[in-house]
Write a protein that holds these residues in place. Sequence first.
Motif, PDB file in Angstrom:
ATOM      1  N   GLU A  58       0.851  -1.196   0.000  1.00  0.00           N
ATOM      2  CA  GLU A  58       0.000   0.000   0.000  1.00  0.00           C
ATOM      3  C   GLU A  58       0.884   1.242   0.000  1.00  0.00           C
ATOM      4  OE1 GLU A  58      -3.264   0.502  -0.283  1.00  0.00           O
ATOM      5  OE2 GLU A  58      -3.502  -1.665  -0.582  1.00  0.00           O
ATOM      6  N   LYS A  66       0.997   5.553  -1.560  1.00  0.00           N
ATOM      7  CA  LYS A  66       0.396   6.614  -2.370  1.00  0.00           C
ATOM      8  C   LYS A  66       1.128   6.602  -3.701  1.00  0.00           C
ATOM      9  CE  LYS A  66      -2.681   9.632  -0.845  1.00  0.00           C
ATOM     10  NZ  LYS A  66      -3.875   9.846  -1.648  1.00  0.00           N
ATOM     11  N   GLU A 120      -5.539   2.286 -11.193  1.00  0.00           N
ATOM     12  CA  GLU A 120      -5.048   1.829  -9.876  1.00  0.00           C
ATOM     13  C   GLU A 120      -4.139   2.879  -9.229  1.00  0.00           C
ATOM     14  OE1 GLU A 120      -5.906  -0.854  -8.239  1.00  0.00           O
ATOM     15  OE2 GLU A 120      -7.135  -1.733  -9.831  1.00  0.00           O
ATOM     16  N   ASP A 160      -3.334   6.667  -7.684  1.00  0.00           N
ATOM     17  CA  ASP A 160      -4.188   7.634  -6.986  1.00  0.00           C
ATOM     18  C   ASP A 160      -4.366   8.898  -7.812  1.00  0.00           C
ATOM     19  OD1 ASP A 160      -4.513   6.100  -4.575  1.00  0.00           O
ATOM     20  OD2 ASP A 160      -2.362   6.439  -4.270  1.00  0.00           O
ATOM     21  N   THR A 190     -12.000  14.509 -10.848  1.00  0.00           N
ATOM     22  CA  THR A 190     -11.992  13.263 -10.067  1.00  0.00           C
ATOM     23  C   THR A 190     -12.960  12.282 -10.709  1.00  0.00           C
ATOM     24  OG1 THR A 190     -11.590  14.548  -8.077  1.00  0.00           O
ATOM     25  CG2 THR A 190     -12.385  12.308  -7.745  1.00  0.00           C
ATOM     26  N   ARG A 239     -13.141   3.747  -5.201  1.00  0.00           N
ATOM     27  CA  ARG A 239     -11.952   4.596  -5.019  1.00  0.00           C
ATOM     28  C   ARG A 239     -12.138   5.866  -5.829  1.00  0.00           C
ATOM     29  NH1 ARG A 239      -8.002   2.925  -7.879  1.00  0.00           N
ATOM     30  NH2 ARG A 239      -6.540   4.242  -6.773  1.00  0.00           N
ATOM     31  N   VAL A 257     -10.092   8.616  -8.124  1.00  0.00           N
ATOM     32  CA  VAL A 257      -8.819   8.827  -8.830  1.00  0.00           C
ATOM     33  C   VAL A 257      -8.847  10.237  -9.385  1.00  0.00           C
ATOM     34  CG1 VAL A 257      -7.339   8.007 -10.705  1.00  0.00           C
ATOM     35  CG2 VAL A 257      -8.829   6.399  -9.510  1.00  0.00           C
ATOM     36  N   ARG A 258      -7.748  10.964  -9.162  1.00  0.00           N
ATOM     37  CA  ARG A 258      -7.669  12.328  -9.672  1.00  0.00           C
ATOM     38  C   ARG A 258      -6.976  12.302 -11.040  1.00  0.00           C
ATOM     39  NH1 ARG A 258      -7.098  16.902  -5.717  1.00  0.00           N
ATOM     40  NH2 ARG A 258      -9.166  17.215  -6.588  1.00  0.00           N
ATOM     41  N   ALA A 260      -1.962  15.655  -5.671  1.00  0.00           N
ATOM     42  CA  ALA A 260      -1.814  14.264  -5.220  1.00  0.00           C
ATOM     43  C   ALA A 260      -1.922  14.136  -3.713  1.00  0.00           C
ATOM     44  CB  ALA A 260      -0.457  13.722  -5.688  1.00  0.00           C
TER      45      ALA A 260
END
Length: 505
Positions: A172, A174, A204, A206, A240, A246, A248-249, A481
Amino acid sequence: MKSNRRSTHPAPESGIARLVAVSNRLPIALRKVGGKWQIQPGGGGLVTAISPVLRHRGGLWIGWSGTTEEVNWETELDGASLSAGYTLVPVTLTHDEAENFYLGFANQIIWPLFHDLQTRCNFEPIFWRYYLQVNNKYASVIASHSQPSDFIWVHDYHLMTIAQSLRALGIERKTGFFLHIPFPPVDIFFRLPWRAQILQALLEFDILGFQTLRDRRNFIQCLQYLSPSLKTSGHGAVLTVNIAGRSVRIGSFPISIDFDEFAVHSASREVESRVRWLKESMLGSQIVLGVDRLDYTKGLPERLNAFRLALQNHPDIRRRLTFVQVVVPSRTDVLEYQALKAEVEQLVGEINGEFTTAGWVPIHYIFRNLQRDELLAYYRTAQVALVTPVKDGMNLVAKEYCACHLDDDGVLILSEFAGAAAELQRGALLVNPYDVEGVAQAIYKAFSLSADEKRARMRRLRDSIKKRDIYYWVDSYLKAALSKKLHDFPMVEDYVPPILLRTEI
Ligand code: ADQ
Protein backbone atom coordinates in the motif's frame (compact mmCIF):
# COMPACT_ATOMS: atom_id res chain seq x y z
CA MET A 1 24.25 -9.33 -10.45
CA LYS A 2 22.80 -7.47 -7.52
CA SER A 3 19.95 -5.07 -8.04
CA ASN A 4 18.99 -4.50 -4.43
CA ARG A 5 21.17 -2.19 -2.45
CA ARG A 6 20.97 0.06 0.57
CA SER A 7 20.07 3.71 0.13
CA THR A 8 22.94 6.19 0.56
CA HIS A 9 20.23 8.61 1.69
CA PRO A 10 18.51 6.60 4.41
CA ALA A 11 14.75 6.89 4.84
CA PRO A 12 13.92 9.67 7.28
CA GLU A 13 11.83 8.93 10.37
CA SER A 14 8.67 7.22 9.35
CA GLY A 15 5.76 9.55 8.76
CA ILE A 16 7.85 11.91 6.63
CA ALA A 17 7.26 11.36 2.96
CA ARG A 18 10.10 11.03 0.52
CA LEU A 19 9.78 11.34 -3.21
CA VAL A 20 10.48 8.07 -4.97
CA ALA A 21 10.72 8.71 -8.71
CA VAL A 22 10.40 5.66 -10.92
CA SER A 23 11.11 5.70 -14.64
CA ASN A 24 12.21 3.22 -17.26
CA ARG A 25 15.77 4.57 -17.25
CA LEU A 26 17.91 6.02 -14.49
CA PRO A 27 19.19 9.51 -15.26
CA ILE A 28 22.56 8.08 -16.25
CA ALA A 29 24.07 6.34 -19.24
CA LEU A 30 26.61 3.56 -18.70
CA ARG A 31 29.35 3.05 -21.27
CA LYS A 32 32.04 0.40 -21.21
CA VAL A 33 35.42 1.85 -22.08
CA GLY A 34 38.47 -0.44 -21.98
CA GLY A 35 36.59 -3.04 -19.88
CA LYS A 36 35.53 -0.47 -17.23
CA TRP A 37 32.11 1.13 -16.84
CA GLN A 38 31.87 4.87 -17.23
CA ILE A 39 28.88 6.78 -15.95
CA GLN A 40 27.63 9.79 -17.87
CA PRO A 41 24.56 11.95 -17.36
CA GLY A 42 21.51 10.67 -19.20
CA GLY A 43 19.66 12.82 -21.70
CA GLY A 44 16.14 13.53 -22.81
CA GLY A 45 13.21 15.54 -21.59
CA LEU A 46 12.28 13.39 -18.58
CA VAL A 47 15.76 13.66 -17.07
CA THR A 48 15.92 17.43 -17.71
CA ALA A 49 12.62 17.88 -15.91
CA ILE A 50 12.94 15.55 -12.90
CA SER A 51 16.64 15.91 -12.01
CA PRO A 52 16.43 19.44 -10.56
CA VAL A 53 13.44 18.42 -8.47
CA LEU A 54 15.10 15.42 -6.83
CA ARG A 55 18.42 17.22 -6.52
CA HIS A 56 16.62 19.80 -4.44
CA ARG A 57 14.83 17.34 -2.15
CA GLY A 58 16.79 14.10 -2.14
CA GLY A 59 14.81 10.90 -2.31
CA LEU A 60 15.21 7.91 -4.60
CA TRP A 61 15.23 7.37 -8.32
CA ILE A 62 14.46 3.81 -9.38
CA GLY A 63 15.09 2.72 -12.97
CA TRP A 64 17.00 0.56 -15.42
CA SER A 65 20.62 1.41 -16.16
CA GLY A 66 20.16 0.69 -19.86
CA THR A 67 22.49 -2.32 -20.00
CA THR A 68 21.76 -6.03 -19.65
CA GLU A 69 25.43 -6.73 -18.86
CA GLU A 70 26.81 -7.46 -15.40
CA VAL A 71 27.69 -4.32 -13.45
CA ASN A 72 29.00 -4.11 -9.93
CA TRP A 73 26.35 -1.70 -8.69
CA GLU A 74 27.81 -1.27 -5.21
CA THR A 75 30.95 0.37 -6.52
CA GLU A 76 29.63 1.85 -9.76
CA LEU A 77 26.47 3.55 -8.52
CA ASP A 78 27.29 4.77 -5.01
CA GLY A 79 29.52 7.51 -6.37
CA ALA A 80 26.84 8.49 -8.82
CA SER A 81 24.22 8.74 -6.09
CA LEU A 82 26.39 10.91 -3.91
CA SER A 83 27.11 13.48 -6.58
CA ALA A 84 23.52 13.47 -7.83
CA GLY A 85 22.11 14.46 -4.41
CA TYR A 86 19.63 11.58 -4.47
CA THR A 87 19.92 7.82 -4.49
CA LEU A 88 19.89 5.77 -7.65
CA VAL A 89 18.37 2.30 -7.34
CA PRO A 90 18.90 0.09 -10.38
CA VAL A 91 16.41 -2.39 -11.79
CA THR A 92 18.15 -5.08 -13.82
CA LEU A 93 16.67 -6.40 -17.05
CA THR A 94 17.58 -9.55 -18.94
CA HIS A 95 18.30 -9.44 -22.64
CA ASP A 96 14.83 -10.89 -23.43
CA GLU A 97 13.12 -8.37 -21.18
CA ALA A 98 14.95 -5.47 -22.79
CA GLU A 99 14.04 -6.76 -26.26
CA ASN A 100 10.36 -7.45 -25.64
CA PHE A 101 9.44 -4.88 -23.00
CA TYR A 102 11.58 -1.92 -24.03
CA LEU A 103 12.31 -2.33 -27.73
CA GLY A 104 9.03 -4.21 -28.19
CA PHE A 105 6.02 -3.00 -26.22
CA ALA A 106 7.30 0.46 -25.33
CA ASN A 107 9.03 1.39 -28.60
CA GLN A 108 7.07 -0.55 -31.21
CA ILE A 109 3.58 -0.18 -29.78
CA ILE A 110 3.00 2.58 -27.26
CA TRP A 111 5.45 5.19 -28.61
CA PRO A 112 4.09 5.22 -32.20
CA LEU A 113 0.44 4.67 -31.19
CA PHE A 114 0.41 7.50 -28.65
CA HIS A 115 1.99 9.81 -31.28
CA ASP A 116 -0.90 8.97 -33.67
CA LEU A 117 1.39 6.88 -35.91
CA GLN A 118 -0.52 3.62 -35.67
CA THR A 119 0.77 2.28 -38.98
CA ARG A 120 4.22 1.98 -37.36
CA CYS A 121 2.89 -0.30 -34.59
CA ASN A 122 3.80 -3.96 -34.25
CA PHE A 123 1.10 -5.47 -32.00
CA GLU A 124 3.08 -8.58 -31.11
CA PRO A 125 1.35 -10.48 -28.23
CA ILE A 126 4.58 -11.58 -26.55
CA PHE A 127 5.53 -7.92 -26.03
CA TRP A 128 2.52 -7.49 -23.75
CA ARG A 129 3.47 -10.48 -21.55
CA TYR A 130 6.95 -9.07 -21.08
CA TYR A 131 5.50 -5.62 -20.35
CA LEU A 132 3.53 -7.04 -17.42
CA GLN A 133 6.52 -9.10 -16.23
CA VAL A 134 8.87 -6.11 -16.22
CA ASN A 135 6.32 -3.84 -14.51
CA ASN A 136 6.07 -6.53 -11.80
CA LYS A 137 9.83 -6.45 -11.47
CA TYR A 138 9.89 -2.68 -10.96
CA ALA A 139 7.11 -3.06 -8.38
CA SER A 140 9.23 -5.56 -6.39
CA VAL A 141 12.15 -3.13 -6.33
CA ILE A 142 9.82 -0.34 -5.17
CA ALA A 143 8.45 -2.65 -2.48
CA SER A 144 11.89 -3.37 -1.04
CA HIS A 145 13.19 0.23 -1.17
CA SER A 146 10.26 2.32 -0.06
CA GLN A 147 8.25 2.79 3.10
CA PRO A 148 4.52 3.40 3.54
CA SER A 149 4.87 7.18 3.92
CA ASP A 150 6.75 7.62 0.62
CA PHE A 151 5.12 9.03 -2.47
CA ILE A 152 5.79 6.77 -5.45
CA TRP A 153 5.90 8.92 -8.54
CA VAL A 154 5.93 6.82 -11.70
CA HIS A 155 6.93 8.36 -15.00
CA ASP A 156 5.88 7.56 -18.48
CA TYR A 157 4.46 4.98 -20.80
CA HIS A 158 6.85 2.14 -19.99
CA LEU A 159 5.37 1.70 -16.53
CA MET A 160 1.61 2.06 -16.81
CA THR A 161 0.76 -1.13 -14.88
CA ILE A 162 3.02 -0.62 -11.82
CA ALA A 163 0.28 0.48 -9.40
CA GLN A 164 -1.64 -2.69 -10.24
CA SER A 165 1.52 -4.77 -9.66
CA LEU A 166 2.08 -3.10 -6.27
CA ARG A 167 -1.47 -3.87 -5.21
CA ALA A 168 -1.04 -7.49 -6.29
CA LEU A 169 2.03 -7.65 -4.03
CA GLY A 170 -0.06 -6.27 -1.16
CA ILE A 171 2.01 -3.07 -1.02
CA GLU A 172 0.00 0.00 0.00
CA ARG A 173 1.58 3.26 -1.12
CA LYS A 174 0.40 6.61 -2.37
CA THR A 175 1.07 6.44 -6.09
CA GLY A 176 1.04 8.94 -8.93
CA PHE A 177 1.64 8.56 -12.64
CA PHE A 178 2.70 11.17 -15.17
CA LEU A 179 2.54 10.60 -18.91
CA HIS A 180 5.27 12.58 -20.70
CA ILE A 181 3.98 11.77 -24.17
CA PRO A 182 0.56 12.58 -25.65
CA PHE A 183 -2.51 10.46 -24.93
CA PRO A 184 -4.17 9.66 -28.27
CA PRO A 185 -7.79 10.18 -29.30
CA VAL A 186 -10.22 7.31 -28.74
CA ASP A 187 -10.29 6.03 -32.35
CA ILE A 188 -6.50 5.60 -32.27
CA PHE A 189 -6.17 4.27 -28.70
CA PHE A 190 -8.82 1.65 -29.36
CA ARG A 191 -6.62 -0.10 -31.90
CA LEU A 192 -4.54 -1.31 -28.95
CA PRO A 193 -5.38 -4.99 -28.28
CA TRP A 194 -4.79 -4.43 -24.54
CA ARG A 195 -6.75 -1.17 -24.29
CA ALA A 196 -9.08 -2.25 -21.47
CA GLN A 197 -6.24 -3.73 -19.40
CA ILE A 198 -4.15 -0.54 -19.75
CA LEU A 199 -7.05 1.73 -18.77
CA GLN A 200 -7.89 -0.46 -15.78
CA ALA A 201 -4.28 -0.57 -14.65
CA LEU A 202 -3.92 3.20 -14.90
CA LEU A 203 -6.95 3.64 -12.66
CA GLU A 204 -5.05 1.83 -9.88
CA PHE A 205 -2.92 4.98 -9.39
CA ASP A 206 -4.19 7.63 -6.99
CA ILE A 207 -3.48 10.39 -9.46
CA LEU A 208 -2.87 10.50 -13.21
CA GLY A 209 -1.14 13.47 -14.80
CA PHE A 210 -1.18 14.46 -18.47
CA GLN A 211 0.69 17.21 -20.27
CA THR A 212 -2.30 19.09 -21.69
CA LEU A 213 -6.06 19.39 -21.40
CA ARG A 214 -6.30 17.72 -24.81
CA ASP A 215 -4.50 14.59 -23.51
CA ARG A 216 -6.65 14.49 -20.40
CA ARG A 217 -9.80 14.84 -22.50
CA ASN A 218 -8.69 11.99 -24.78
CA PHE A 219 -8.06 9.76 -21.78
CA ILE A 220 -11.43 10.49 -20.19
CA GLN A 221 -13.20 9.87 -23.50
CA CYS A 222 -11.51 6.46 -23.71
CA LEU A 223 -12.69 5.64 -20.18
CA GLN A 224 -16.24 6.71 -21.02
CA TYR A 225 -16.20 4.68 -24.21
CA LEU A 226 -15.60 1.52 -22.18
CA SER A 227 -17.82 2.53 -19.31
CA PRO A 228 -20.44 5.02 -20.56
CA SER A 229 -21.90 5.66 -17.11
CA LEU A 230 -18.57 6.95 -15.76
CA LYS A 231 -18.83 10.53 -14.53
CA THR A 232 -16.19 13.07 -13.63
CA SER A 233 -16.54 15.68 -10.92
CA GLY A 234 -14.74 18.96 -10.27
CA HIS A 235 -13.52 21.57 -12.69
CA GLY A 236 -10.27 23.24 -13.68
CA ALA A 237 -7.01 21.39 -14.19
CA VAL A 238 -7.82 18.42 -11.94
CA LEU A 239 -10.97 16.27 -12.14
CA THR A 240 -11.99 13.26 -10.07
CA VAL A 241 -13.55 9.98 -11.15
CA ASN A 242 -15.05 7.54 -8.68
CA ILE A 243 -14.58 3.98 -9.67
CA ALA A 244 -14.95 0.73 -7.71
CA GLY A 245 -15.15 2.60 -4.40
CA ARG A 246 -11.95 4.60 -5.02
CA SER A 247 -11.50 8.10 -6.27
CA VAL A 248 -8.82 8.83 -8.83
CA ARG A 249 -7.67 12.33 -9.67
CA ILE A 250 -6.98 13.11 -13.30
CA GLY A 251 -5.16 16.32 -14.12
CA SER A 252 -3.37 18.31 -16.76
CA PHE A 253 0.08 19.52 -15.63
CA PRO A 254 2.15 21.04 -18.45
CA ILE A 255 5.77 20.14 -17.68
CA SER A 256 8.44 22.81 -17.80
CA ILE A 257 12.09 23.62 -17.15
CA ASP A 258 14.22 25.18 -14.42
CA PHE A 259 13.83 28.60 -16.05
CA ASP A 260 16.14 30.52 -13.70
CA GLU A 261 18.90 27.98 -14.02
CA PHE A 262 18.78 28.20 -17.82
CA ALA A 263 18.71 32.01 -17.68
CA VAL A 264 21.63 32.24 -15.22
CA HIS A 265 23.72 29.64 -16.96
CA SER A 266 23.20 31.14 -20.40
CA ALA A 267 24.57 34.44 -19.06
CA SER A 268 27.73 32.77 -17.72
CA ARG A 269 31.19 33.70 -18.97
CA GLU A 270 31.71 30.28 -20.57
CA VAL A 271 28.51 30.55 -22.59
CA GLU A 272 29.15 34.22 -23.46
CA SER A 273 32.55 33.40 -24.90
CA ARG A 274 31.10 30.56 -26.98
CA VAL A 275 28.38 32.91 -28.23
CA ARG A 276 31.03 35.41 -29.37
CA TRP A 277 32.97 32.67 -31.12
CA LEU A 278 29.83 31.30 -32.82
CA LYS A 279 28.82 34.74 -34.09
CA GLU A 280 32.28 35.33 -35.52
CA SER A 281 32.37 31.98 -37.25
CA MET A 282 28.94 32.58 -38.85
CA LEU A 283 30.38 35.57 -40.75
CA GLY A 284 27.21 37.64 -40.39
CA SER A 285 24.81 34.83 -41.31
CA GLN A 286 21.91 34.39 -38.85
CA ILE A 287 21.22 31.03 -37.25
CA VAL A 288 17.96 29.08 -37.54
CA LEU A 289 18.24 26.30 -34.96
CA GLY A 290 16.72 22.84 -34.60
CA VAL A 291 17.57 20.61 -31.59
CA ASP A 292 15.98 17.18 -31.37
CA ARG A 293 16.52 13.60 -30.35
CA LEU A 294 16.73 11.38 -33.41
CA ASP A 295 13.07 10.38 -33.65
CA TYR A 296 10.41 10.13 -36.32
CA THR A 297 8.02 12.17 -34.15
CA LYS A 298 10.25 15.23 -34.36
CA GLY A 299 9.41 16.02 -38.00
CA LEU A 300 13.03 16.25 -39.20
CA PRO A 301 12.55 15.39 -42.93
CA GLU A 302 9.52 17.70 -43.17
CA ARG A 303 11.53 20.52 -41.55
CA LEU A 304 14.47 20.07 -43.92
CA ASN A 305 12.11 20.13 -46.90
CA ALA A 306 10.54 23.33 -45.58
CA PHE A 307 13.98 24.93 -45.25
CA ARG A 308 14.82 23.88 -48.80
CA LEU A 309 11.59 25.49 -50.02
CA ALA A 310 12.35 28.70 -48.11
CA LEU A 311 15.72 28.91 -49.89
CA GLN A 312 14.10 28.18 -53.28
CA ASN A 313 11.26 30.68 -52.84
CA HIS A 314 13.27 33.48 -51.24
CA PRO A 315 16.73 33.76 -52.80
CA ASP A 316 17.30 36.93 -50.74
CA ILE A 317 17.70 34.87 -47.56
CA ARG A 318 20.48 32.69 -48.98
CA ARG A 319 23.82 33.41 -47.29
CA ARG A 320 21.94 35.58 -44.76
CA LEU A 321 20.86 32.56 -42.75
CA THR A 322 22.29 29.18 -41.81
CA PHE A 323 20.26 26.27 -40.49
CA VAL A 324 22.01 24.50 -37.60
CA GLN A 325 20.31 21.17 -36.93
CA VAL A 326 21.50 19.33 -33.82
CA VAL A 327 20.37 15.72 -33.65
CA VAL A 328 20.98 13.80 -30.44
CA PRO A 329 21.62 10.09 -31.09
CA SER A 330 18.73 8.00 -29.75
CA ARG A 331 17.66 4.33 -30.12
CA THR A 332 20.42 3.97 -32.71
CA ASP A 333 20.29 0.16 -32.53
CA VAL A 334 16.71 0.19 -33.91
CA LEU A 335 16.45 -0.25 -37.71
CA GLU A 336 13.73 2.38 -38.09
CA TYR A 337 15.93 4.98 -36.41
CA GLN A 338 18.90 4.03 -38.58
CA ALA A 339 16.69 4.55 -41.64
CA LEU A 340 15.59 7.96 -40.34
CA LYS A 341 19.21 8.95 -39.77
CA ALA A 342 20.06 7.94 -43.35
CA GLU A 343 17.07 9.91 -44.68
CA VAL A 344 18.03 13.04 -42.73
CA GLU A 345 21.65 12.80 -43.86
CA GLN A 346 20.66 12.33 -47.48
CA LEU A 347 18.41 15.41 -47.36
CA VAL A 348 21.12 17.50 -45.69
CA GLY A 349 23.55 16.39 -48.41
CA GLU A 350 21.09 17.20 -51.20
CA ILE A 351 20.23 20.66 -49.87
CA ASN A 352 23.84 21.55 -49.19
CA GLY A 353 24.76 20.24 -52.65
CA GLU A 354 22.12 22.46 -54.23
CA PHE A 355 22.76 25.74 -52.42
CA THR A 356 26.31 25.86 -51.00
CA THR A 357 28.43 28.73 -52.33
CA ALA A 358 31.98 29.85 -51.49
CA GLY A 359 32.04 30.76 -47.78
CA TRP A 360 28.46 29.57 -47.02
CA VAL A 361 27.06 26.12 -46.26
CA PRO A 362 23.28 26.36 -45.71
CA ILE A 363 22.91 23.47 -43.22
CA HIS A 364 25.29 22.66 -40.38
CA TYR A 365 24.32 19.18 -39.24
CA ILE A 366 25.53 18.03 -35.81
CA PHE A 367 24.89 14.41 -34.82
CA ARG A 368 26.10 14.06 -31.22
CA ASN A 369 25.37 15.04 -27.64
CA LEU A 370 26.45 18.61 -27.08
CA GLN A 371 28.07 19.84 -23.88
CA ARG A 372 25.60 21.98 -21.99
CA ASP A 373 27.63 25.20 -22.50
CA GLU A 374 27.67 24.51 -26.21
CA LEU A 375 23.92 23.82 -26.37
CA LEU A 376 23.12 27.00 -24.46
CA ALA A 377 25.43 29.02 -26.71
CA TYR A 378 23.48 27.77 -29.74
CA TYR A 379 20.19 28.66 -28.04
CA ARG A 380 21.45 32.17 -27.27
CA THR A 381 22.95 32.81 -30.69
CA ALA A 382 20.08 31.52 -32.82
CA GLN A 383 17.75 34.22 -34.13
CA VAL A 384 15.09 31.62 -34.88
CA ALA A 385 14.26 28.22 -33.35
CA LEU A 386 12.43 25.72 -35.54
CA VAL A 387 10.55 23.32 -33.25
CA THR A 388 8.29 21.36 -35.57
CA PRO A 389 7.49 17.86 -34.23
CA VAL A 390 4.61 16.05 -35.95
CA LYS A 391 3.42 15.27 -32.41
CA ASP A 392 5.05 15.86 -29.01
CA GLY A 393 3.93 15.54 -25.39
CA MET A 394 5.34 18.96 -24.52
CA ASN A 395 8.76 19.76 -26.08
CA LEU A 396 11.19 21.29 -23.64
CA VAL A 397 13.57 22.57 -26.33
CA ALA A 398 10.99 25.27 -27.17
CA LYS A 399 10.99 26.43 -23.54
CA GLU A 400 14.77 26.18 -23.12
CA TYR A 401 15.34 28.31 -26.22
CA CYS A 402 13.14 31.10 -24.84
CA ALA A 403 14.66 30.91 -21.34
CA CYS A 404 18.10 31.57 -22.86
CA HIS A 405 16.97 34.64 -24.83
CA LEU A 406 17.86 37.08 -22.09
CA ASP A 407 17.58 40.13 -24.34
CA ASP A 408 14.04 39.21 -25.39
CA ASP A 409 15.20 38.69 -28.97
CA GLY A 410 14.73 35.53 -31.04
CA VAL A 411 11.67 34.01 -32.70
CA LEU A 412 10.11 30.65 -31.87
CA ILE A 413 8.47 28.76 -34.74
CA LEU A 414 6.43 26.03 -33.06
CA SER A 415 4.38 23.07 -34.25
CA GLU A 416 0.73 23.26 -33.30
CA PHE A 417 1.00 19.54 -32.46
CA ALA A 418 3.55 20.06 -29.66
CA GLY A 419 1.99 20.13 -26.19
CA ALA A 420 3.88 23.40 -25.64
CA ALA A 421 1.69 25.12 -28.25
CA ALA A 422 -1.20 25.35 -25.78
CA GLU A 423 0.85 27.64 -23.51
CA LEU A 424 3.08 29.36 -26.04
CA GLN A 425 0.68 30.13 -28.88
CA ARG A 426 0.51 33.84 -28.10
CA GLY A 427 4.21 34.43 -28.57
CA ALA A 428 5.28 31.78 -31.07
CA LEU A 429 4.65 31.55 -34.80
CA LEU A 430 2.50 28.41 -34.91
CA VAL A 431 2.82 26.06 -37.90
CA ASN A 432 1.46 22.77 -39.16
CA PRO A 433 4.67 20.70 -39.59
CA TYR A 434 3.15 18.76 -42.50
CA ASP A 435 2.49 22.02 -44.37
CA VAL A 436 5.92 22.46 -45.91
CA GLU A 437 4.92 25.70 -47.67
CA GLY A 438 3.48 27.13 -44.46
CA VAL A 439 6.68 26.35 -42.53
CA ALA A 440 8.83 27.85 -45.33
CA GLN A 441 6.73 30.99 -45.13
CA ALA A 442 7.08 31.12 -41.33
CA ILE A 443 10.88 30.97 -41.68
CA TYR A 444 10.76 33.94 -44.03
CA LYS A 445 8.30 35.78 -41.80
CA ALA A 446 10.52 35.26 -38.75
CA PHE A 447 13.20 37.30 -40.51
CA SER A 448 10.86 40.07 -41.55
CA LEU A 449 9.29 40.72 -38.11
CA SER A 450 10.15 44.13 -36.70
CA ALA A 451 12.50 44.24 -33.70
CA ASP A 452 9.61 45.52 -31.57
CA GLU A 453 7.31 42.67 -32.48
CA LYS A 454 10.04 40.10 -31.88
CA ARG A 455 10.69 41.59 -28.45
CA ALA A 456 7.00 41.68 -27.52
CA ARG A 457 6.52 38.06 -28.58
CA MET A 458 9.63 36.81 -26.78
CA ARG A 459 8.72 38.70 -23.62
CA ARG A 460 5.31 37.00 -23.59
CA LEU A 461 6.93 33.60 -24.07
CA ARG A 462 9.53 34.13 -21.35
CA ASP A 463 6.99 35.49 -18.87
CA SER A 464 4.72 32.52 -19.26
CA ILE A 465 7.56 29.96 -18.98
CA LYS A 466 9.05 31.71 -15.95
CA LYS A 467 5.68 31.82 -14.20
CA ARG A 468 5.05 28.12 -14.76
CA ASP A 469 8.50 26.61 -14.35
CA ILE A 470 9.44 23.09 -13.28
CA TYR A 471 8.90 23.89 -9.59
CA TYR A 472 5.42 25.18 -10.34
CA TRP A 473 4.79 21.93 -12.20
CA VAL A 474 5.94 19.70 -9.36
CA ASP A 475 4.07 21.77 -6.77
CA SER A 476 0.81 21.61 -8.69
CA TYR A 477 1.18 17.87 -9.12
CA LEU A 478 2.02 17.24 -5.46
CA LYS A 479 -0.75 19.56 -4.32
CA ALA A 480 -3.27 17.61 -6.36
CA ALA A 481 -1.81 14.26 -5.22
CA LEU A 482 -1.10 14.87 -1.55
CA SER A 483 -2.07 18.45 -0.69
CA LYS A 484 1.68 19.04 -0.32
CA LYS A 485 4.30 21.17 -2.02
CA LEU A 486 7.89 20.33 -2.90
CA HIS A 487 9.10 22.18 0.22
CA ASP A 488 7.12 19.80 2.43
CA PHE A 489 9.56 17.04 1.47
CA PRO A 490 12.78 16.71 3.49
CA MET A 491 15.63 18.92 2.34
CA VAL A 492 18.98 17.39 1.42
CA GLU A 493 21.33 18.65 4.13
CA ASP A 494 24.27 19.58 1.97
CA TYR A 495 22.18 20.93 -0.87
CA VAL A 496 24.29 22.49 -3.61
CA PRO A 497 22.54 24.65 -6.20
CA PRO A 498 22.00 22.61 -9.37
CA ILE A 499 24.25 24.82 -11.45
CA LEU A 500 27.28 23.55 -9.48
CA LEU A 501 26.33 19.93 -10.01
CA ARG A 502 25.61 20.26 -13.65
CA THR A 503 28.23 18.06 -15.18
CA GLU A 504 28.35 15.50 -12.42
CA ILE A 505 26.75 12.03 -12.10
P1 ADQ B 1 11.91 14.17 -25.39
O1 ADQ B 1 11.21 13.48 -26.50
O2 ADQ B 1 13.27 13.71 -25.06
O3 ADQ B 1 11.03 14.15 -24.04
P2 ADQ B 1 12.13 17.17 -25.28
O4 ADQ B 1 11.02 17.61 -24.39
O5 ADQ B 1 12.34 18.09 -26.43
O6 ADQ B 1 11.92 15.73 -25.88
O7 ADQ B 1 13.46 17.12 -24.43
C1 ADQ B 1 14.73 16.92 -24.99
C2 ADQ B 1 15.78 17.29 -23.94
O8 ADQ B 1 17.07 16.83 -24.38
C3 ADQ B 1 15.87 18.77 -23.70
O9 ADQ B 1 15.86 19.03 -22.33
C4 ADQ B 1 17.22 19.17 -24.30
O10 ADQ B 1 17.92 20.18 -23.61
C5 ADQ B 1 18.01 17.89 -24.23
N1 ADQ B 1 18.92 17.92 -25.38
C6 ADQ B 1 18.54 18.11 -26.63
N2 ADQ B 1 19.63 18.13 -27.44
C7 ADQ B 1 20.69 17.95 -26.68
C8 ADQ B 1 22.08 17.85 -26.96
N3 ADQ B 1 22.57 17.91 -28.18
N4 ADQ B 1 22.89 17.66 -25.94
C9 ADQ B 1 22.39 17.56 -24.71
N5 ADQ B 1 21.08 17.62 -24.40
C10 ADQ B 1 20.25 17.82 -25.37
C11 ADQ B 1 9.80 13.54 -23.61
C12 ADQ B 1 8.58 13.88 -24.45
C13 ADQ B 1 8.44 15.39 -24.57
C14 ADQ B 1 8.36 16.02 -23.18
C15 ADQ B 1 9.49 15.52 -22.30
C16 ADQ B 1 9.32 15.97 -20.86
O11 ADQ B 1 8.67 13.29 -25.74
O12 ADQ B 1 7.29 15.74 -25.32
O13 ADQ B 1 8.48 17.43 -23.30
O14 ADQ B 1 9.57 14.10 -22.29
O15 ADQ B 1 8.08 15.60 -20.37
